[in-house]
Each structure stands twice: as structure tokens, then as C-alpha cells.
Design an enzyme around this catalytic site. Structure first.
Site, short mmCIF file in Angstrom:
data_model
loop_
_atom_site.label_atom_id
_atom_site.label_comp_id
_atom_site.label_asym_id
_atom_site.label_seq_id
_atom_site.Cartn_x
_atom_site.Cartn_y
_atom_site.Cartn_z
N ASP A 32 34.84 -32.78 20.30
CA ASP A 32 34.68 -31.89 19.05
C ASP A 32 35.88 -31.54 18.20
O ASP A 32 35.84 -31.44 17.04
CB ASP A 32 33.66 -30.77 19.14
CG ASP A 32 32.29 -31.00 19.88
OD1 ASP A 32 31.88 -32.13 19.64
OD2 ASP A 32 31.57 -30.07 20.11
N SER A 81 -0.97 -41.08 1.25
CA SER A 81 -1.22 -40.23 2.31
C SER A 81 -2.16 -41.51 3.36
O SER A 81 -2.33 -42.46 2.71
CB SER A 81 -1.91 -39.23 2.26
OG SER A 81 -3.11 -39.27 1.28
N GLU A 110 3.18 -46.19 15.69
CA GLU A 110 4.30 -45.15 15.64
C GLU A 110 4.04 -43.58 15.80
O GLU A 110 2.57 -43.32 15.61
CB GLU A 110 4.98 -45.21 14.26
CG GLU A 110 5.70 -46.66 13.97
CD GLU A 110 5.94 -46.61 12.35
OE1 GLU A 110 6.52 -45.59 11.89
OE2 GLU A 110 6.11 -47.59 11.56
N LYS A 112 3.23 -40.07 14.65
CA LYS A 112 3.07 -39.44 13.30
C LYS A 112 3.57 -37.96 13.53
O LYS A 112 3.40 -37.01 13.98
CB LYS A 112 1.44 -39.22 13.28
CG LYS A 112 1.06 -38.42 11.59
CD LYS A 112 -0.45 -38.39 11.81
CE LYS A 112 -0.68 -37.82 10.22
NZ LYS A 112 -0.14 -36.74 10.03
#
Length: 661
Positions: A32, A81, A110, A112
Site C-alpha cells: 500500500d 429488463s 450467471e 442475478k
């Protein structure tokens, strides 16, 4: 100069690369500190050489000025949609229909993702605009807010002439939990689920606040492209998008077998608790773009895809105990300690019991077998007991009569189901009260949050909110996570807060039932804290929106010796106790304005403050005296009543435009 420009270009590329490794691949290659040093070096060079400025530099992810409103964006390709299915039988019908029309067909399954759908637009490989889905045809321009997401690539590795991709913005579960914890400590309403939190965050007008919400995005579709050859299948397009630097829908599954697809959907449901984002189902799509054209589309949904929605899950488990949490305003909230049970993909061991009335009405007892579900798919709640499994020796639960934190007596509100501790020095309330006092809507003291307040209280630096103004900054600098610079910044913020309007101070005091609008009305009516403190109940009820319950809360608060002592310390510290009008115009003078429904660009409190700042009165209910109704999404009965009374109705955009004129 070429040497400087080359260094700037290399730093931008390197920072973008390491940002991707950190945020998207979870596999950082540098520390970091090294990343911060590169970032700082780039900031210095850009400041010294403004001729090489680039609005898409990694240093520009967080915008500067807050936006006034969002402009409308018309989508070139409609963002439709999906048709929902709720059973495997319905899913089977979809697969059967597709195969009858197409023959042998592959499907992609996949997650949702439960978030907010957005469109990202690129020209010649550079991010030029981002917008919300809106109604599918027209959305809102949220480019500056989307630029704050570290997983939105600002420059692509290929200079594609035109590319539009669709994705889902979500709030990681860890960020959602942290945000709600912060809001609870500050006395603000909680978000019901990560989707609401993500949608609300992306519509904030200040990109700097959006950046703090730590939103993510997963891209799942190419909407439009020019000047590039696209893959022939959806699965190939996801791989291509990932190569371009997008974070794409993960763990997608390609198969033509219905049983395999069903099994995959079940596995996805079982893995929900392991995901960093929230899901509410699975999407099944025809893989081939050519076959999708044959399937066609309906006006609102494509025929080549469906969304399988997971049913709400309820399970029985043992109620082992009931524990009481004391909130900022002293309210005692009961929570159930449960035998751990898997629910909606996570292991649940605690759940809310709402309040004492809920326990009494449902007759919930320790030792019961209770039914549990996740409200909004995220917050576990107890529904009630299974009386058939109740132990014979069970006894009714008795709500405590003493505060579990300080041991002082508790009282029940006459008008609510709330039971509360009235001891202003109660340890459980102290830290929450201080956090609320310093919150953005109250005294706006940046640098005072849950962790710093805990440090200040635990180290004995403060014992109430007024002690903020007598902090020993040398001691503050010694605390973990502070240092001299943080202490100096805090001191400046504390000094600045002394000059704020009385309305902020009244709200910051945390008087029960007194929100921002009521605090503003009280400040404007009485003009000074001294006058307000001396007002009796009858005088208080003459103030707009101050009824008997609010008046009683005010009188009770200012009669408390502990509260008087805190106020004296605030006055002695030089905190302003006079009203300073923030009125910017008189365009709403004499008008009573009601706001209903969910606003997209303003918080309800922000909209009401705009009404008051422009001379109007912000009311909570529609009556014959109402002059204007500002209409948000999902409006209820107030809209119908306004229509019946002939009240003028305007949209949120029309309201903002009215004020800008």
C-alpha cells in the site's frame, strides 16, 4: 518536458494496473505504501505541469464539486429488463421453447446481481459517459459518480471507436454492513438491503461521498459497438470484456443440458453467503448472438433470457436467548440469539425481534423453536414460534424494567412500542450520542466517527459531546490512528463547527422526536437557544410541525440537569446559539410543500431544507392548505389526495428547475 510527460504517462498506466490487481483480482503486487507513493508523485507532477492534465487520470476518480442535478440520457439501445420465472418447471418451459425454435442450443447461467443497472460509454477507448437504466429508454447521467468506482476502467487498452457496455453497480456486503452501522450510530434510518444502498449512493450529488461508499460494478453485456469485430457468443464476449479491463459477471456456466443448469442454479443459491455481493436469483441466456436474433424480443423483455428468482427462505431453529441492545436515543431493542442455521446462503445466529410488543403479541419465549427468514434478503428476523414444539416448562418472556447497560429504570413511550432508558449518562448511549452530535447533518465535525469517539471516551478525553470543544489535541495526536496532522485537521473542524446555525445545534443535541426540519423551525421561531430553553409546552406547540409529543420531548430534555450542564459547556466554549437564516430566495414564500415518494437526486431532508431555504413551509401531510406536491417514485396515498384537492404536482426535476430560476 518529454521526460516529464513520459513519467506522468507511465505513472498513470502503473497506477491503473496496480489498482486493477488490488480491487478486481484481489492479488496486489506492491505494498500500500509503494502504491501511495506512486499516487502522490503523480499528484505532484500533475499539479506542477497542468499542461498535461487529463480528466481520466487515476487522480481524478473522485470529482471536486457536488452536482446540482443529473441530466437525462437517452439510450441508443434500450436497456430492457428480464422475464422472471419462479420455478424449475417455468425454467424448463423456457429452455424447451428455445430448443424447439433453435435446435441444439447452449445457455449461459450467471448470478442475478441485486444492484442498479448502468450503461458505460467509451469513445476511442476513453470513458465519456455513464448513466442509470432509468425506464430503459431514458436514464440519468451519473458519469462523475461512476468515475469514483475503482473497477470502472477510465481508459481501455484498445482505442475502440465506440463501445457501450451494461453492468450492475452493487454495494459489497462488507461496505453495506459498515454503512448501516455508521448510520445507526448517527441516528439515521438504515438501508433495507445492499441494492437500495447502492442505488441511493449512486444518485448522491456529491461524488466524494459516493467514493466513500466503496461501490463495485460487474459488467455483463455489450450493448453497442463500432469499429471492432465482436465475438459470436455471450461467453466469449465476457472473456473479451475482461481482457479490456472490465470486472465481468463471475463464475458463469455454459451448458445445453437442463438438469445441469438446474443443478448450477441450486449451487449458486447455496454459495450466496460466500459472495461479496448480494444476489436474488440466476439469469439464464441463450449463448449465441445469432440465435438470440432468431428468438427475438418483446417490447419490454427479450425472448432469449429469463431470470430465475430464488424464493424467500424460512427455516426453524432454536431461540437460545434474548439480548437487549441500547440505542442512541435509549431505546431497548431485543435481539434473538439462535442456534446457527443456514439461511439464504449464510449462517444466521442472531435476528431482530423488533420491540417488546412484537415479543408479547407473538408470545415468543426463550427455548422456543422459531421460524426465521431474511427480510429484504439481508436482515434476519424472527417470524414467530412453532407452538407444537414449545417445551412444557417454558415461561413468558418479561421485558427488562432496568437498563441492561446502566441499571437505571426504563420507561415505555406512551405513543410508541419503544421502551427506553432515560439516563443521559448511560454508557451505551454516550458514544452514539457523541457520534450523532458530530455527524454531517448536525455539527459536521469531520474526523469524529465511531472509532475516534471510542478512543476519546475510552481514554477519558471526553465524557459528553460538549467535551469535544475542550479536547487536548496533544493527547489526541498520541492516540492510535491519529497523529499531529489528524489532530490539527480535527481542531480546525471543531473550530469551524462553532459558527454553524442554531438549527444544527438543536438537531445535534439529539432531542427525541426532533429531526432536522423541526430543529430548523424551532431555531427560526425562537431565534436563540436561551429562548427555546425557556419555552413551555403550550408555546412550543404553536411552532409549525411541533405537536404535543415533540413539545413534551423538548421540555423534558431541557429540564434535565445533565443536559443543562452540557449546554452550559457548549455556551462557554463559544458555540453559536443564535439562528442564522439560510434563506436564499423567496420563491416559495407563503407556500406549503409536501414531498412524497422516493427522490432520486435528493435526500428527503435535503429537499425539505431547500423548501425552507426558499421561503416555503415543508409539511408532511397533504391538506387543503398544501400549495405544491413534489412527486418521487412509488408515491402512495398523498398523490391521490393531492389530485382530489387539485394541488399542483411537480416532478423532482421540475422542483429543482423551479428553484434554480
Amino acid at each position: 518536458m518529454d521526460k516529464i510527460k513520459n513519467e506522468i504517462d507511465e505513472l498513470r498506466k502503473s497506477i491503473s494496473y496496480h489498482s486493477r490487481k488490488y480491487y478486481m483480482e484481489d492479488s496486489p503486487e506492491i505494498s500500500d505504501y509503494d502504491y501511495d507513493m506512486m499516487y502522490r508523485r503523480l499528484q505532484v507532477l500533475e499539479r506542477e505541469h497542468p499542461e498535461y492534465d487529463d480528466p481520466l487520470s487515476p487522480t481524478k476518480r473522485v470529482g471536486g464539486e457536488a452536482l446540482k442535478k443529473f441530466e437525462k440520457v437517452e439510450h441508443a439501445v434500450a436497456m430492457k429488463s428480464l422475464q422472471d420465472v419462479f420455478s424449475f418447471d417455468e425454467l424448463g418451459e423456457f429452455i424447451k421453447t428455445a430448443k424447439e425454435k433453435l435446435g441444439e442450443t447452449e445457455f449461459v447461467t450467471e448470478y442475478k446481481i441485486d444492484g442498479l443497472s448502468v450503461l458505460l460509454e467509451y469513445e476511442n477507448g476513453r470513458f465519456v459517459r455513464g448513466s442509470t437504466r432509468g425506464d430503459g429508454v431514458v436514464g440519468e447521467n451519473v458519469t462523475e459518480n461512476l468515475k469514483t468506482l475503482p473497477t470502472v476502467p477510465l481508459v481501455l487498452p484498445e482505442k475502440i471507436p465506440l463501445l457501450e457496455v451494461r453492468g450492475e453497480v452493487y454495494m459489497p456486503k462488507s461496505s453495506f454492513n459498515a454503512l448501516n452501522e455508521q448510520r445507526e450510530l448517527e441516528g439515521e434510518s438504515l438501508f433495507a438491503n445492499p441494492r437500495n444502498a447502492a442505488a441511493g449512493s449512486l444518485r448522491l450529488l456529491d461524488p466524494k461521498i459516493v467514493a466513500k461508499r466503496k461501490l463495485g460494478i460487474l459488467v455483463f453485456n455489450v450493448q453497442r459497438a463500432e469499429g471492432v469485430s465482436l465475438p459470436e457468443t455471450h461467453s466469449e464476449s465476457l472473456a473479451w470484456l475482461e481482457e479490456l479491463g472490465f470486472s465481468v459477471s463471475p463464475d458463469f456456466f455454459v451448458s445445453s443440458d437442463e438438469d445441469s443448469i438446474r443443478k448450477r442454479i441450486t449451487e449458486m443459491n447455496e454459495k450466496r453467503g460466500e459472495l461479496s455481493f448480494d444476489i436474488d436469483g440466476a439469469v439464464v441466456k441463450v449463448n449465441s448472438f445469432g440465435q438470440r436474433e432468431i428468438m427475438g424480443e418483446l417490447p419490454n423483455v427479450p425472448k432469449w433470457a429469463v431470470a430465475y428468482k430464488y424464493p424467500p427462505e424460512e427455516k426453524p431453529t432454536l431461540l437460545k436467548d434474548i439480548v437487549i441492545q441500547v440505542g442512541r436515543t435509549g431505546v431497548l431493542t431485543p435481539n434473538a440469539v439462535l442456534e446457527p442455521v443456514r439461511l439464504a446462503g449464510t449462517t444466521v445466529s442472531r435476528a431482530t425481534l423488533h420491540n417488546s410488543d412484537f415479543i408479547s403479541q407473538k408470545d415468543i419465549r426463550i427455548g422456543d423453536t422459531v421460524f426465521v427468514r431474511k427480510a429484504g434478503e439481508i436482515i434476519p428476523e424472527v417470524l414467530g414460534p412453532d407452538l407444537k414444539k414449545r417445551p412444557k416448562d417454558s415461561v413468558k418472556y418479561k421485558f427488562p424494567k432496568l437498563c441492561p447497560s446502566c441499571g437505571e429504570p426504563v420507561v415505555r413511550d406512551a405513543d410508541q412500542a419503544a421502551v427506553r432508558c432515560t439516563n443521559s449518562k448511560c454508557g451505551a448511549q454516550l458514544k452514539r450520542n457523541i457520534i450523532h452530535f458530530a455527524s454531517r447533518a448536525a455539527m459536521n465535525i469531520e474526523g469524529i466517527g465511531p472509532s475516534s469517539v471510542a478512543s476519546f471516551v475510552d481514554s477519558g478525553l471526553i465524557s459528553d459531546a460538549a467535551d469535544i470543544y475542550s479536547l487536548d489535541y496533544a493527547e489526541v495526536a498520541k492516540l492510535d490512528g491519529m497523529g499531529e496532522k489528524s489532530a490539527a485537521n480535527l481542531k480546525a473542524a471543531v473550530e469551524a463547527s462553532k459558527k454553524l446555525c442554531l438549527s444544527r445545534l438543536i438537531f445535534a443535541l439529539g432531542i427525541r422526536n426532533i429531526g432536522e426540519k423541526a430543529a430548523y423551525n424551532l431555531a427560526g421561531e425562537f431565534g436563540s437557544l436561551e429562548e427555546l430553553m425557556s419555552a413551555d409546552k403550550e408555546r412550543l406547540t404553536l411552532v409549525d410541525d411541533i405537536g404535543e409529543i415533540c413539545a413534551e420531548s423538548i421540555v423534558e430534555f431541557f429540564s434535565g440537569e445533565g443536559n443543562k450542564a452540557v449546554i452550559k459547556k457548549l455556551v462557554d466554549a463559544g458555540v453559536n446559539t443564535l439562528f442564522m437564516s439560510t434563506k436564499t430566495s423567496a420563491i416559495l414564500e407563503g407556500m406549503t410543500v409536501v414531498i412524497t415518494g422516493a427522490l432520486s437526486t435528493l435526500k428527503r431532508s435535503e429537499a425539505e431544507k431547500l423548501v425552507m431555504d426558499n421561503g416555503g413551509k415543508a409539511a408532511s401531510s397533504v391538506s387543503k392548505n398544501t400549495s405544491l406536491l413534489v412527486l418521487g417514485e412509488n408515491a402512495g396515498s398523498k398523490l391521490a389526495k393531492a389530485q382530489s384537492l387539485g394541488v399542483k404536482i411537480v416532478s423532482e426535476d421540475e422542483f429543482i428547475a423551479m428553484l434554480e430560476k
